[in-house]
Write a protein that holds these residues in place. Structure first.
Motif, PDB file in Angstrom:
ATOM      1  N   VAL A   1       6.100   2.778   0.651  1.00 56.92           N
ATOM      2  CA  VAL A   1       5.383   1.556   0.272  1.00 56.92           C
ATOM      3  C   VAL A   1       5.581   0.538   1.378  1.00 56.92           C
ATOM      4  CG1 VAL A   1       5.195  -0.300  -1.404  1.00 56.92           C
ATOM      5  CG2 VAL A   1       5.700   2.015  -2.179  1.00 56.92           C
ATOM      6  N   ASN A   2       4.492   0.027   1.936  1.00 57.56           N
ATOM      7  CA  ASN A   2       4.536  -0.957   3.015  1.00 57.56           C
ATOM      8  C   ASN A   2       4.117  -2.313   2.478  1.00 57.56           C
ATOM      9  OD1 ASN A   2       5.203   1.130   4.665  1.00 57.56           O
ATOM     10  ND2 ASN A   2       3.167   1.373   5.497  1.00 57.56           N
ATOM     11  N   PHE A   3       4.492  -3.364   3.183  1.00 56.59           N
ATOM     12  CA  PHE A   3       4.217  -4.722   2.762  1.00 56.59           C
ATOM     13  C   PHE A   3       3.740  -5.540   3.953  1.00 56.59           C
ATOM     14  CE2 PHE A   3       5.908  -9.068   2.438  1.00 56.59           C
ATOM     15  CZ  PHE A   3       5.222  -9.491   1.321  1.00 56.59           C
ATOM     16  N   MET A   4       2.646  -6.256   3.784  1.00 58.64           N
ATOM     17  CA  MET A   4       2.162  -7.168   4.812  1.00 58.64           C
ATOM     18  C   MET A   4       2.040  -8.544   4.179  1.00 58.64           C
ATOM     19  SD  MET A   4      -0.808  -5.089   6.905  1.00 58.64           S
ATOM     20  CE  MET A   4      -2.078  -5.609   5.782  1.00 58.64           C
ATOM     21  N   SER A   5       2.409  -9.557   4.898  1.00 59.19           N
ATOM     22  CA  SER A   5       2.290 -10.910   4.390  1.00 59.19           C
ATOM     23  C   SER A   5       1.816 -11.825   5.501  1.00 59.19           C
ATOM     24  CB  SER A   5       3.643 -11.392   3.856  1.00 59.19           C
ATOM     25  OG  SER A   5       3.526 -12.720   3.417  1.00 59.19           O
ATOM     26  N   GLU A   6       0.936 -12.721   5.175  1.00 63.94           N
ATOM     27  CA  GLU A   6       0.465 -13.703   6.155  1.00 63.94           C
ATOM     28  C   GLU A   6       0.393 -15.051   5.447  1.00 63.94           C
ATOM     29  OE1 GLU A   6      -0.932 -15.505   9.533  1.00 63.94           O
ATOM     30  OE2 GLU A   6      -0.114 -13.513   9.317  1.00 63.94           O
TER      31      GLU A   6
ATOM     32  N   CYS B   1       0.830  -1.196   0.000  1.00 60.77           N
ATOM     33  CA  CYS B   1       0.000   0.000   0.000  1.00 60.77           C
ATOM     34  C   CYS B   1       0.868   1.249   0.000  1.00 60.77           C
ATOM     35  CB  CYS B   1      -0.959   0.018   1.181  1.00 60.77           C
ATOM     36  SG  CYS B   1      -0.181  -0.084   2.800  1.00 60.77           S
ATOM     37  N   GLN B   2       0.297   2.319  -0.531  1.00 58.27           N
ATOM     38  CA  GLN B   2       0.977   3.604  -0.582  1.00 58.27           C
ATOM     39  C   GLN B   2      -0.056   4.684  -0.320  1.00 58.27           C
ATOM     40  OE1 GLN B   2       2.780   4.532  -4.343  1.00 58.27           O
ATOM     41  NE2 GLN B   2       4.254   5.889  -3.394  1.00 58.27           N
TER      42      GLN B   2
ATOM     43  N   PRO C   1      -9.738   6.835   1.125  1.00 59.81           N
ATOM     44  CA  PRO C   1      -9.826   7.024  -0.327  1.00 59.81           C
ATOM     45  C   PRO C   1      -8.489   7.342  -1.000  1.00 59.81           C
ATOM     46  CG  PRO C   1     -11.522   8.300   0.802  1.00 59.81           C
ATOM     47  CD  PRO C   1     -10.637   7.716   1.856  1.00 59.81           C
ATOM     48  N   ASN C   2      -7.550   7.926  -0.271  1.00 59.63           N
ATOM     49  CA  ASN C   2      -6.275   8.318  -0.876  1.00 59.63           C
ATOM     50  C   ASN C   2      -5.235   7.198  -0.892  1.00 59.63           C
ATOM     51  OD1 ASN C   2      -6.094   8.464   1.983  1.00 59.63           O
ATOM     52  ND2 ASN C   2      -4.243   9.680   1.814  1.00 59.63           N
ATOM     53  N   VAL C   3      -5.524   6.041  -0.299  1.00 59.64           N
ATOM     54  CA  VAL C   3      -4.558   4.941  -0.224  1.00 59.64           C
ATOM     55  C   VAL C   3      -4.694   4.056  -1.466  1.00 59.64           C
ATOM     56  CG1 VAL C   3      -3.911   2.843   1.029  1.00 59.64           C
ATOM     57  CG2 VAL C   3      -4.402   4.946   2.283  1.00 59.64           C
ATOM     58  N   ARG C   4      -3.560   3.851  -2.142  1.00 57.68           N
ATOM     59  CA  ARG C   4      -3.501   2.944  -3.295  1.00 57.68           C
ATOM     60  C   ARG C   4      -2.879   1.632  -2.826  1.00 57.68           C
ATOM     61  NH1 ARG C   4      -0.339   6.930  -7.134  1.00 57.68           N
ATOM     62  NH2 ARG C   4       0.996   6.567  -5.372  1.00 57.68           N
ATOM     63  N   TRP C   5      -3.286   0.526  -3.449  1.00 57.51           N
ATOM     64  CA  TRP C   5      -2.794  -0.763  -2.998  1.00 57.51           C
ATOM     65  C   TRP C   5      -2.810  -1.805  -4.109  1.00 57.51           C
ATOM     66  CZ3 TRP C   5      -6.798  -4.182  -3.499  1.00 57.51           C
ATOM     67  CH2 TRP C   5      -8.090  -3.656  -3.440  1.00 57.51           C
ATOM     68  N   THR C   6      -2.000  -2.834  -3.917  1.00 61.41           N
ATOM     69  CA  THR C   6      -2.022  -4.025  -4.764  1.00 61.41           C
ATOM     70  C   THR C   6      -2.159  -5.233  -3.842  1.00 61.41           C
ATOM     71  OG1 THR C   6       0.371  -4.317  -4.745  1.00 61.41           O
ATOM     72  CG2 THR C   6      -0.550  -2.978  -6.529  1.00 61.41           C
ATOM     73  N   LEU C   7      -2.803  -6.259  -4.331  1.00 59.71           N
ATOM     74  CA  LEU C   7      -3.098  -7.421  -3.502  1.00 59.71           C
ATOM     75  C   LEU C   7      -2.934  -8.698  -4.304  1.00 59.71           C
ATOM     76  CD1 LEU C   7      -4.369  -8.788  -0.950  1.00 59.71           C
ATOM     77  CD2 LEU C   7      -6.588  -8.392  -2.027  1.00 59.71           C
TER      78      LEU C   7
END
Length: 93
Positions: free
Chosen positions: A56-61, A30-31, A80-86
């Protein structure tokens, strides 16, 4: 690959073709500024973490369950301003 979203923004519910899994891996980048959370439904396991401005942060489970569970949707909650990839995939021990 169970779920892949390349350009998410803000909150979003992603419908998934029902699939049974014993375990899964999640990667969420996310950014933006604020808190982002992800929940797998109907399992209701929720992960939450901060997104920082210009970072840019990263979370993993990674999980493994002795019994199969069915995934039907993924819920991402973010300002609303947070962009992310999943990306969500099966966990193969």
């Amino acid at each position: 690959m169970l779920v892949s979203v390349d350009s998410g923004k803000g909150s979003r519910t992603i419908a998934v073709k029902p699939v049974n899994v014993k375990g899964m891996t999640m990667q969420l980048n996310c950014q933006g500024e604020g808190t982002i959370s992800i929940a797998i439904e109907p399992i209701s396991e929720e992960q939450e973490g901060p997104c920082m401005a210009n970072d840019v942060n990263f979370m993993s489970e990674t999980g493994h369950d002795p019994e199969e569970r069915t995934i039907r949707s993924v819920v991402v909650k973010a300002p609303p301003n947070v962009r992310w990839t999943l990306t969500i995939g099966r966990y193969w021990p």
